[in-house]
Design a protein around this motif. Structure first.
Motif, mmCIF file in Angstrom:
data_model
loop_
_atom_site.group_PDB
_atom_site.id
_atom_site.type_symbol
_atom_site.label_atom_id
_atom_site.label_comp_id
_atom_site.label_asym_id
_atom_site.label_seq_id
_atom_site.Cartn_x
_atom_site.Cartn_y
_atom_site.Cartn_z
ATOM 1 N N LEU A 152 21.465 -53.821 30.578
ATOM 2 C CA LEU A 152 22.658 -54.180 31.365
ATOM 3 C C LEU A 152 23.416 -52.933 31.809
ATOM 4 O O LEU A 152 24.088 -52.927 32.829
ATOM 5 N N TYR A 153 23.339 -51.875 31.010
ATOM 6 C CA TYR A 153 23.998 -50.612 31.355
ATOM 7 C C TYR A 153 23.156 -49.782 32.339
ATOM 8 O O TYR A 153 23.530 -48.676 32.689
ATOM 9 N N GLY A 154 21.985 -50.311 32.697
ATOM 10 C CA GLY A 154 21.153 -49.583 33.642
ATOM 11 C C GLY A 154 20.143 -48.663 32.991
ATOM 12 O O GLY A 154 19.586 -47.781 33.646
ATOM 13 N N LEU A 155 19.878 -48.852 31.690
ATOM 14 C CA LEU A 155 18.882 -48.026 31.003
ATOM 15 C C LEU A 155 17.696 -48.894 30.605
ATOM 16 O O LEU A 155 17.825 -49.788 29.770
ATOM 17 N N GLU A 156 16.544 -48.642 31.190
ATOM 18 C CA GLU A 156 15.324 -49.328 30.767
ATOM 19 C C GLU A 156 14.820 -48.658 29.500
ATOM 20 O O GLU A 156 14.613 -47.449 29.483
ATOM 21 N N CYS A 157 14.654 -49.433 28.427
ATOM 22 C CA CYS A 157 14.134 -48.815 27.209
ATOM 23 C C CYS A 157 13.457 -49.845 26.320
ATOM 24 O O CYS A 157 13.599 -51.046 26.530
ATOM 25 N N GLY A 158 12.718 -49.366 25.354
ATOM 26 C CA GLY A 158 12.019 -50.248 24.419
ATOM 27 C C GLY A 158 12.724 -50.269 23.076
ATOM 28 O O GLY A 158 13.579 -49.416 22.809
ATOM 29 N N PRO A 159 12.368 -51.239 22.207
ATOM 30 C CA PRO A 159 13.029 -51.374 20.909
ATOM 31 C C PRO A 159 12.876 -50.129 20.027
ATOM 32 O O PRO A 159 13.751 -49.862 19.191
ATOM 33 N N GLU A 160 11.793 -49.384 20.213
ATOM 34 C CA GLU A 160 11.589 -48.194 19.369
ATOM 35 C C GLU A 160 12.623 -47.105 19.673
ATOM 36 O O GLU A 160 12.820 -46.194 18.873
ATOM 37 N N GLU A 161 13.304 -47.225 20.810
ATOM 38 C CA GLU A 161 14.328 -46.227 21.167
ATOM 39 C C GLU A 161 15.700 -46.572 20.596
ATOM 40 O O GLU A 161 16.636 -45.785 20.709
ATOM 41 N N ILE A 162 15.801 -47.774 20.016
ATOM 42 C CA ILE A 162 17.120 -48.296 19.612
ATOM 43 C C ILE A 162 17.437 -48.018 18.149
ATOM 44 O O ILE A 162 16.590 -48.177 17.274
ATOM 45 N N ILE A 163 18.666 -47.618 17.881
ATOM 46 C CA ILE A 163 19.194 -47.536 16.515
ATOM 47 C C ILE A 163 20.460 -48.398 16.492
ATOM 48 O O ILE A 163 21.351 -48.220 17.321
ATOM 49 N N VAL A 164 20.494 -49.343 15.554
ATOM 50 C CA VAL A 164 21.627 -50.268 15.487
ATOM 51 C C VAL A 164 22.771 -49.621 14.704
ATOM 52 O O VAL A 164 22.550 -49.070 13.620
ATOM 53 N N CYS A 165 23.975 -49.663 15.258
ATOM 54 C CA CYS A 165 25.155 -49.101 14.580
ATOM 55 C C CYS A 165 26.223 -50.183 14.402
ATOM 56 O O CYS A 165 26.169 -51.237 15.021
ATOM 57 N N ALA A 166 27.194 -49.866 13.554
ATOM 58 C CA ALA A 166 28.277 -50.809 13.274
ATOM 59 C C ALA A 166 29.436 -50.584 14.252
ATOM 60 O O ALA A 166 30.543 -50.232 13.859
ATOM 61 N N GLY A 167 29.161 -50.793 15.541
ATOM 62 C CA GLY A 167 30.178 -50.601 16.575
ATOM 63 C C GLY A 167 30.076 -49.222 17.210
ATOM 64 O O GLY A 167 29.457 -48.306 16.662
ATOM 65 N N ALA A 168 30.725 -49.081 18.389
ATOM 66 C CA ALA A 168 30.611 -47.826 19.140
ATOM 67 C C ALA A 168 31.280 -46.660 18.405
ATOM 68 O O ALA A 168 30.811 -45.527 18.461
ATOM 69 N N VAL A 312 20.733 -45.673 22.168
ATOM 70 C CA VAL A 312 19.426 -45.404 22.755
ATOM 71 C C VAL A 312 19.190 -43.911 22.574
ATOM 72 O O VAL A 312 19.969 -43.085 23.071
ATOM 73 N N ALA A 313 18.150 -43.560 21.813
ATOM 74 C CA ALA A 313 17.976 -42.160 21.433
ATOM 75 C C ALA A 313 16.561 -41.674 21.703
ATOM 76 O O ALA A 313 15.600 -42.431 21.544
ATOM 77 N N PRO A 314 16.423 -40.403 22.103
ATOM 78 C CA PRO A 314 15.099 -39.840 22.346
ATOM 79 C C PRO A 314 14.409 -39.489 21.009
ATOM 80 O O PRO A 314 15.089 -39.341 19.992
ATOM 81 N N PRO A 315 13.079 -39.363 21.031
ATOM 82 C CA PRO A 315 12.326 -39.150 19.779
ATOM 83 C C PRO A 315 12.893 -38.042 18.887
ATOM 84 O O PRO A 315 13.042 -38.244 17.681
ATOM 85 N N ALA A 316 13.243 -36.917 19.465
ATOM 86 C CA ALA A 316 13.652 -35.774 18.649
ATOM 87 C C ALA A 316 14.957 -36.029 17.891
ATOM 88 O O ALA A 316 15.238 -35.365 16.895
ATOM 89 N N LEU A 317 15.768 -36.980 18.368
ATOM 90 C CA LEU A 317 17.079 -37.183 17.739
ATOM 91 C C LEU A 317 17.128 -38.436 16.867
ATOM 92 O O LEU A 317 18.131 -38.694 16.204
ATOM 93 N N ARG A 318 16.056 -39.209 16.855
ATOM 94 C CA ARG A 318 16.113 -40.480 16.122
ATOM 95 C C ARG A 318 16.221 -40.309 14.624
ATOM 96 O O ARG A 318 16.942 -41.049 13.960
ATOM 97 N N LYS A 319 15.494 -39.323 14.078
ATOM 98 C CA LYS A 319 15.510 -39.168 12.625
ATOM 99 C C LYS A 319 16.902 -38.757 12.120
ATOM 100 O O LYS A 319 17.435 -39.407 11.220
ATOM 101 N N PRO A 320 17.509 -37.717 12.687
ATOM 102 C CA PRO A 320 18.860 -37.389 12.196
ATOM 103 C C PRO A 320 19.878 -38.500 12.438
ATOM 104 O O PRO A 320 20.800 -38.675 11.634
ATOM 105 N N LEU A 321 19.711 -39.264 13.510
ATOM 106 C CA LEU A 321 20.656 -40.364 13.751
ATOM 107 C C LEU A 321 20.457 -41.480 12.724
ATOM 108 O O LEU A 321 21.434 -42.015 12.193
#
Lengths: 454, 454
Positions: A152-168, A312-321
């Protein structure tokens, strides 16, 4: 005029810290005020009977805490926003009798039917899943719903790019704590979201304010700041800038993305109000996906109390996030995310969004009508607007005068960063007052305040 | 033996940071291993062709990140726990085929009936309250339930003392980020909760490991550490220490509280497993209420997925803690807290707690039976035990050997802080395996591993 002399003798620990501590206390107490010039390092050292280097270190410590700002050749000043971060948030929205036009409430009376949502979850085969520890990145279905939401925000992405957080706000915590270190510099608009300022100050992240124009952050200014200092990341709200409602053009977005590449910046894009207006321009993140973290929140458009946002995070940043999620809350509570995911997947979320836009449009029309003759900027479906104040008003004076008349508004001072001069302006929430008559009444009072001929 | 030489040329930014960065990378990659001695400052400076002061600064930066520990006169070493923090948490508990005896799952199949809980909330007059922004400290009813819950831990308190958090890990985040600053020192047991280590490392908080005996933290060692360094706070688990299961006596608790007073320490008490065994000794916090923050969690005893914990905080610390809640997540999601509050208030929570204790007792009996002849410590209703390993085992070697046999356990190395030498021991989760036959099987395999006569 007597020279400011802090009382450092009462403190424990190293002297330079004691100096910073007492500057902090004096700012809190109002003895030192924003914009005030501090004694030179040498004068202060003489007054305290200490080494100049101790004063230098103490001033630097106070600068790190966001209390002071120094300009070469001009001296050291109390930062414009030194007092606002702690005072910025009212813990009790809707104080009795006050009309709320400061805090932006996301029209929560239009939120989905939570009782119905509960009943649906209760009918599930195994709702106990939601009481267990899970992957800190989120359950697979929830990450799938996150990818839908990001679209909806205009970013096409897959579930593997997503990290769920407790609000913005939590998503920002994970970005700042997980991707930056204390002392690192984050470039921000010279007027920015106060919740980011307060978070950065707590984490010891230094904010570098970047000059803005009618489109938001100026690329030349960002470029110059990166050349002057080591800047690690940039925080952006290109769709609906808070508080000015500025929108970045396509070429400006391209240019900012290009500069992020040139200066090796992480992009943190948190466009909380971007979904409140229809018509998408693709995010800056989409132009530099491998270095961008995009915050796809839903507090403003779906339901604030759920406390759910997707990164929505790129591969290199997913682990620290993911590690930052774990470090700070272990995982976003799966129950809430399940409610959000259900509403996103079955289309309820988009319906709610449409209903909120329609109500915002109605309120914006009322504002245009009542505030006739005043200069303000806003989106036709916006939840807030940016009101320029006629001379000799300042934001702070307007805020105080409005409060005395029973109306809460936020002066520009709440949003300025470092030694940026606060413009004569205020942010007006169009959605803070639930009752439409209160809202109209509030606008009228403000209009009279600014247009009266005494 | 060739001298370790980092490749710093590839890095950007200041040289000292580049040095710390490459040390970090080499530790991650395994080129540098825990306990390894680094070249002297001078040798390293010669090897890199830089100033000695640059190396000193680089080593100090690496020490701040928890990678190195220096001992005066002995040299600089890779910290024992340098590699464990990032590897400590498996994101996928219950990897296929593995018997989980590392992670402590809180017997979640005994959790309350969440479907029934939802149905009850759905029948409320106005459940939409739970979708709105609220006071970051929590709703009044929720803080009232928090006070009831804290009473189970032996702390009498009122709702005004309670701050609602999104789980105990989040409560720790608020304590560390809200009450300490980057660079501050926090005293901890020399073996401590890995989630605290990982959080502190991310926030730039330095951990000062304090020697332990059979009762946990030794007062003399805490006293000495406070005299040696400026220590701001102390982290305690006096009821059931994780991982050793040690319990502090009353006199020891008094003495630690007295030392906190003498050295002006904030007490952070997070006794996650304290409720898992019956019979209360009042918390250390109760002996120094005005300087103590007590974490009353419910993940282990009621339901982990809810992500709810209550902080009991003294007046002087409530404002920064509430601000930290706001900065990090705005507020704990009221929905989850409502479920927890309902279960606490109607007595469900205490029933669940009793059922979990009974199941833990059954599992502990099985462990006593199977592990006959091995030395281990635990509570008769405990969720884990601490297994001493016969020579020549180390915790890490045992962990690797167990994993090769399909069993996940945690060696002592995961818990050690700084340059503490890791004892030959491992933490055994008694509740990680849901299935009781898997559990018994896991214990047998470990028993054989440690008692085989090859």
């Amino acid at each position: 005029m007597t020279m400011y002399t802090p009382h450092v003798a009462r403190e424990n620990g190293p002297l330079y810290k004691a100096l910073a501590d007492s500057i902090e206390r004096d700012i809190q107490a109002g003895t030192l005020t924003p914009g005030e010039r501090l004694p030179t390092h040498r004068d202060m050292a003489d007054a305290l009977g200490v080494n100049v280097s101790t004063v230098t270190r103490g001033y630097r410590e106070a600068e790190k805490r966001g209390l002071l700002s120094g300009t070469v050749g001009r001296g050291t000043f109390v930062a414009s926003d030194a007092v606002t971060s702690s005072a910025m948030v009212s813990f009790e929205p809707g104080a009795p009798g006050m009309i709320e036009m400061g805090l932006i409430a996301p029209l929560s009376y239009l939120d989905p039917d939570v009782a119905e949502g509960f009943r649906r979850i209760a009918r599930r085969k195994d709702p106990t899943t939601f009481l267990r520890y899970t992957d800190p990145r989120g359950l697979p279905d929830h990450r799938q719903a996150g990818a839908l939401w990001a679209r909806l925000y205009g970013l096409e992405c897959g579930p593997e790019e997503i990290i769920v957080c407790a609000g913005a706000q939590h998503a920002l915590t994970c970005c700042l704590a997980g991707l930056l270190r204390p002392g690192d510099r984050l470039a921000v608009d010279s007027l920015t979201y106060p919740g980011l300022k307060s978070l950065a100050s707590m984490l010891g992240i230094r904010l570098a304010p970047i000059t803005m124009d009618g489109q938001g952050m100026m690329p030349e200014a960002l470029d110059a700041a990166c050349r002057r200092n080591d800047i690690k990341a940039v925080y952006l709200m290109p769709g609906v800038h808070n508080p000015t409602t500025a929108t970045m053009s396509e070429p400006r977005r391209d240019e900012i993305a290009r500069l992020a590449e040139v200066h090796d910046l992480i992009i943190i894009e948190d466009d909380a109000y971007d979904l409140t207006h229809p018509g998408r321009t693709t995010p800056v993140s989409d132009r530099a996906r491998h270095r961008a973290v995009f915050v796809a929140g839903l507090s403003k458009s779906l339901a604030a109390g759920l406390r759910v946002a997707f990164l929505v995070a790129p591969p290199a940043l997913r682990k620290p996030l993911a590690q930052a999620v774990l470090n700070t809350i272990w995982m976003a509570p799966p129950l809430n995310v399940e409610l959000a995911a259900m509403w996103i997947t079955d289309g309820t979320a988009e319906q709610i969004l449409e209903a909120k836009r329609a109500e915002a449009a109605r309120r914006y029309m009322i504002a245009c009508d009542v505030l006739d003759g005043l200069r303000f900027r806003g989106k036709p479906t916006g939840f807030f607007c940016w009101l320029e104040l006629p001379a000799p008003w300042t934001g702070a004076a307007f805020e105080a005068a409005a409060r005395a008349r029973g109306i809460n508004v936020f002066g520009a001072e709440k949003f300025v960063v470092g030694d940026t001069a606060a413009p004569a302006a205020a942010r007006l929430s169009l959605t803070g007052a639930e009752d439409i008559d209160d809202y109209r009444q509030g606008l009228w009072v403000l209009w009279h305040l600014l247009t009266r001929k005494d």
